[in-house]
Scaffold this active site. Structure first.
Site, PDB file in Angstrom:
ATOM      1  CD  GLN A  41      -2.492  -1.297   2.668  1.00  0.00           C
ATOM      2  OE1 GLN A  41      -3.475  -0.662   2.995  1.00  0.00           O
ATOM      3  NE2 GLN A  41      -1.896  -2.142   3.496  1.00  0.00           N
ATOM      4  CG  ASN A  42       4.081   1.244   2.390  1.00  0.00           C
ATOM      5  OD1 ASN A  42       3.005   1.503   2.927  1.00  0.00           O
ATOM      6  ND2 ASN A  42       5.021   0.517   2.965  1.00  0.00           N
ATOM      7  CG  HIS A  88      -3.073   2.564  -1.776  1.00  0.00           C
ATOM      8  ND1 HIS A  88      -3.105   2.421  -0.406  1.00  0.00           N
ATOM      9  CD2 HIS A  88      -4.148   1.887  -2.237  1.00  0.00           C
ATOM     10  CE1 HIS A  88      -4.150   1.681  -0.067  1.00  0.00           C
ATOM     11  NE2 HIS A  88      -4.794   1.339  -1.161  1.00  0.00           N
ATOM     12  N   GLY A 131       2.790  -4.579   8.928  1.00  0.00           N
ATOM     13  CA  GLY A 131       2.683  -3.138   9.169  1.00  0.00           C
ATOM     14  C   GLY A 131       1.520  -2.429   8.509  1.00  0.00           C
TER      15      GLY A 131
HETATM   16  N1  APR Z   1       6.760  -1.948  12.840  1.00  0.00           N
HETATM   17  C1  APR Z   1       5.639  -2.653  12.521  1.00  0.00           C
HETATM   18  N2  APR Z   1       4.428  -2.106  12.480  1.00  0.00           N
HETATM   19  C2  APR Z   1       4.332  -0.797  12.762  1.00  0.00           C
HETATM   20  C3  APR Z   1       5.431   0.007  13.094  1.00  0.00           C
HETATM   21  C4  APR Z   1       6.703  -0.640  13.135  1.00  0.00           C
HETATM   22  N3  APR Z   1       7.836   0.009  13.448  1.00  0.00           N
HETATM   23  N4  APR Z   1       4.995   1.271  13.311  1.00  0.00           N
HETATM   24  C5  APR Z   1       3.666   1.251  13.109  1.00  0.00           C
HETATM   25  N5  APR Z   1       3.257   0.017  12.787  1.00  0.00           N
HETATM   26  C6  APR Z   1       1.904  -0.467  12.442  1.00  0.00           C
HETATM   27  C7  APR Z   1       0.775   0.174  13.214  1.00  0.00           C
HETATM   28  O1  APR Z   1       0.556  -0.558  14.419  1.00  0.00           O
HETATM   29  C8  APR Z   1      -0.378   0.015  12.235  1.00  0.00           C
HETATM   30  O2  APR Z   1      -1.020  -1.250  12.368  1.00  0.00           O
HETATM   31  O3  APR Z   1       1.697  -0.125  11.100  1.00  0.00           O
HETATM   32  C9  APR Z   1       0.312   0.068  10.865  1.00  0.00           C
HETATM   33  C10 APR Z   1       0.164   1.384  10.140  1.00  0.00           C
HETATM   34  O4  APR Z   1      -1.179   1.581   9.828  1.00  0.00           O
HETATM   35  P1  APR Z   1      -1.650   2.816   8.955  1.00  0.00           P
HETATM   36  O5  APR Z   1      -0.995   4.051   9.445  1.00  0.00           O
HETATM   37  O6  APR Z   1      -3.132   2.788   8.922  1.00  0.00           O
HETATM   38  O7  APR Z   1      -1.043   2.515   7.496  1.00  0.00           O
HETATM   39  P2  APR Z   1      -1.609   1.586   6.341  1.00  0.00           P
HETATM   40  O8  APR Z   1      -2.321   0.426   6.895  1.00  0.00           O
HETATM   41  O9  APR Z   1      -0.493   1.365   5.400  1.00  0.00           O
HETATM   42  O10 APR Z   1      -2.647   2.560   5.650  1.00  0.00           O
HETATM   43  C11 APR Z   1      -3.344   2.123   4.531  1.00  0.00           C
HETATM   44  O11 APR Z   1      -4.333   4.272   4.126  1.00  0.00           O
HETATM   45  O12 APR Z   1      -3.891   6.521   4.240  1.00  0.00           O
HETATM   46  C12 APR Z   1      -4.114   5.450   3.392  1.00  0.00           C
HETATM   47  O13 APR Z   1      -3.430   5.102   1.186  1.00  0.00           O
HETATM   48  C13 APR Z   1      -2.940   5.219   2.494  1.00  0.00           C
HETATM   49  O14 APR Z   1      -1.800   3.192   1.934  1.00  0.00           O
HETATM   50  C14 APR Z   1      -2.388   3.917   2.986  1.00  0.00           C
HETATM   51  C15 APR Z   1      -3.604   3.213   3.544  1.00  0.00           C
END
Ligand code: APR
Length: 230
Positions: free
Chosen positions: A88-89, A106, A171
């Site tokens: 998703q990154n 994304h 993550g």
């Molecule tokens: N190691 C592992 N996990 C981690 C760490 C770390 N150091 N730091 C944070 N996390 C976890 C958090 O606990 C959480 O579950 O990573 C996750 C991040 O979640 P989000 O911030 O919601 O990111 P993501 O799931 O990628 O978001 C999805 O949302 O904003 C939109 O399009 C954007 O691709 C993105 C999508």
């Protein structure tokens, strides 16, 4: 015998240790911005200069970041597995760590496209400015899927997940659809793992082992567990 197909869904948490902020660890603000202003078609219509500036900054951040042990660990798994990363990154840290099969659900920060014709996509390493035009004369915008926009790459991702023999999540908060729904396309009986420093609600998934650790040490533990499944 061929290598087993290992499919990995990654989210912002895998790049956190590279210094890139996650989305939901900070109260709806993203690097201090309201996401509805900078990551929606409405925001783009209202203030395109702000949106461009925001992503120009993100591009600089990503350029300065380096892949961490989690990205490298997933790349190293290619020695023993047929690894497919679905991320998703928008960063390119999986690419720089050496993974070879990567699907960006994304979009990508180092690409831009016409705001009219989404098939006109170009590489970009510097800034996009207001007035920069695609060949069709339309303003260029980041090649990124904003909130409220469709996710065309999901069509390519689903069959990859359906063929997975092992499924791994690293993550992601699993709250943004359709990405979060991908897990439901994995066959129920295959081994599944989730690495996250704070495991989200995964009670609806079958045969899922949780590794509640930061991505770097979590992927190292995962790699050990996967040795049994080669
Ligand atoms: N190691 C592992 N996990 C981690 C760490 C770390 N150091 N730091 C944070 N996390 C976890 C958090 O606990 C959480 O579950 O990573 C996750 C991040 O979640 P989000 O911030 O919601 O990111 P993501 O799931 O990628 O978001 C999805 O949302 O904003 C939109 O399009 C954007 O691709 C993105 C999508």
């Amino acid at each position: 015998m061929g290598k087993k197909k290992l499919v990995v869904l990654t989210g912002a948490g895998i790049s956190a240790e590279s210094g890139l902020k996650t989305f939901r660890d900070s109260d709806g603000l993203w690097e201090g911005f309201d996401v509805t202003e900078v990551a929606t078609p409405r925001g783009w219509k209202k203030n395109p200069a702000l949106v461009l500036d925001f992503y120009n900054l993100r591009r600089v951040n990503v350029k300065e970041a380096e892949p961490n042990a989690a990205h490298f660990g997933l790349a190293a798994l290619e020695a023993d597995f047929d690894v497919h990363i679905i991320t998703q990154n928008i960063d390119d840290l999986h690419e720089r760590a050496g993974s070879t099969k990567i699907l960006h659900l994304h979009g990508e920060i180092f690409k831009m496209r016409s705001e009219k014709d989404e098939s006109l996509v170009y590489e970009i390493t510097g800034d996009i400015n207001l007035g920069d035009k695609a060949e069709d004369g339309a303003q260029l915008r980041p090649h990124i899927v904003w909130f409220e926009e469709p996710v065309p790459m999901i069509e390519a991702a689903i069959p990859i997940v359906q063929q997975a023999e092992i499924f791994v999540v690293v993550g992601t908060s699993l709250v943004v659809y359709p990405a979060a729904g991908l897990l439901h396309f994995a066959a129920p009986y295959i081994p599944k793992f989730i690495v996250d420093k704070k495991i989200p609600d995964t009670s609806s998934y079958y045969n899922l082992k949780a590794i509640e650790k930061p991505a770097s040490t979590g992927v190292a533990e995962l790699t050990d567990l996967l040795k049994e499944l080669k």
